[in-house]
Design a protein around this motif. Sequence first.
Motif, short mmCIF file in Angstrom:
data_model
loop_
_atom_site.label_atom_id
_atom_site.label_comp_id
_atom_site.label_asym_id
_atom_site.label_seq_id
_atom_site.Cartn_x
_atom_site.Cartn_y
_atom_site.Cartn_z
N THR A 242 0.83 -1.21 0.00
CA THR A 242 0.00 0.00 0.00
C THR A 242 0.86 1.25 0.00
O THR A 242 0.56 2.23 -0.70
N ASN A 315 -11.04 -1.18 -8.47
CA ASN A 315 -11.99 -0.95 -7.38
C ASN A 315 -13.23 -1.84 -7.55
O ASN A 315 -13.82 -2.32 -6.57
N GLU A 318 -11.58 -5.57 -6.53
CA GLU A 318 -10.88 -5.78 -5.26
C GLU A 318 -11.84 -5.77 -4.07
O GLU A 318 -11.64 -6.48 -3.09
N HIS A 319 -12.88 -4.96 -4.13
CA HIS A 319 -13.81 -4.83 -3.01
C HIS A 319 -15.13 -5.56 -3.28
O HIS A 319 -16.12 -5.33 -2.60
N ASN A 320 -15.11 -6.43 -4.27
CA ASN A 320 -16.32 -7.15 -4.66
C ASN A 320 -16.43 -8.44 -3.85
O ASN A 320 -15.58 -9.33 -3.96
N ASP A 321 -17.47 -8.56 -3.01
CA ASP A 321 -17.64 -9.73 -2.15
C ASP A 321 -18.64 -10.73 -2.69
O ASP A 321 -19.05 -11.66 -1.98
N GLY A 350 -20.79 -5.53 -6.90
CA GLY A 350 -20.23 -5.48 -5.56
C GLY A 350 -21.15 -4.79 -4.57
O GLY A 350 -22.32 -4.51 -4.87
N ILE A 353 -19.94 1.63 -3.69
CA ILE A 353 -18.93 2.53 -3.11
C ILE A 353 -19.51 3.21 -1.88
O ILE A 353 -20.63 3.74 -1.93
N GLU A 357 -16.60 7.80 -0.11
CA GLU A 357 -15.77 7.61 -1.30
C GLU A 357 -16.48 8.16 -2.54
O GLU A 357 -15.86 8.71 -3.45
#
Length: 412
Positions: A242, A315, A318-321, A350, A353, A357
Amino acid sequence: MSEHVEQLVGILFRTLTEEGYTEAQTALLDTYQNNSNTDKEELTEDLFAEVVNGLDRHLETEEEIEVLTTAIEQLLNRFSSVVEAAPVAILAVDASGQIELWNDGAERIFGWSEPEVKQRSYPDVIADSPEDMAAHFARLQEGHQLTGIETLHRRKGGSVLNVRIWASPLQERDEGFEGATFVISDITEQKQREQRLAVLNRVLRHNIRNDVGIIQGHLDLLAESVDGDSEHIRAMEDRLSTIVELSDAARHIEKLRDKSEVELTTVDLKRVIRERVDRLQREFTNAEIRTAVPDSASVMAHELFPYALDNVLDNALEHNDAETPLVEVDVSTGGKSVRRRTTVSVADNGPGIPEFEREVLTSEKETQLNHSNGLGLWLTRWIVRNSDGTLTVEKSAWDGTRIVIQLPTRTR
């Protein structure tokens, strides 16, 4: 027709009304309406000539002179007020470059009063390099305008200023070049701030990369001495990644300049999207990525636009569950309007946002109550805006996020 002539006609109309010249007022209105739909550039002088002829037919000579004098005085007073109140330097020079007009803004910026510079050579008085100004002046003599030229000028005491210049030639139809008008803004503080930030940015990036390299080396040695997979080591490696990403983002920020200074480049969306999708398919093997991109889809954008697209696509995954992450990339071009735009949308399934954000992508500025966890979204917004584009955030068809970017279409 010229806005100045329109303003003069408006002032003439009010003057005739105030003086009670009803017949001349009606004739003026008729003349203006008869010319309002004709070519603006060609008939500016013709319209004014017809206005004067109309007044001549309906007024006595002394009345006509009085009305015209009053109207022109009011128009000049209006222009003079604007020129003197302007926070920038406004000056006019004759054909030889001698200063004829010098407003209060010029005195505030350069320190010279109007009597001190009147009839003196503009390049000799304030230009840091008279030779460079001679080249700019030659362009004006050829009929060209100067738009946002950055150069150096000097104040009365000799200190150097960074300035940005706009200029336009004054030309008579029969006489040719008669001089030029200049608008000059002082950008010294802006330039100094940019230089300080650039130095700070380079120092921080250098130190961060050195420190991260040292920490990573020790972390690798530690990992060799630990049996099995260590959750703590993985967490530290993620944090180091990061930090490196933030350093890279800072490097990109340094490349972003004021919009007026940016030269847009051609971006082949089909090629760029294909490269990005191929990478994402390798990294997210369980994801489904759909694309709908025309064979010919080129836009004019900042050179960093592919990086902005990376941020949006990363985005979305990476943040998709979702059990099977889904991303849909769609590109469409507008109609045949004068200002054609190409739309790039990225939709996902996902969780959406977070609101703070979302505000980073759509708000005008960052505050203590409105900030992103990283620089990626900020960079995306800046890059799109520096590309003369727009960005909106919507809900996707699967209750996820749909980001829509519009950019100028590349015309052949």
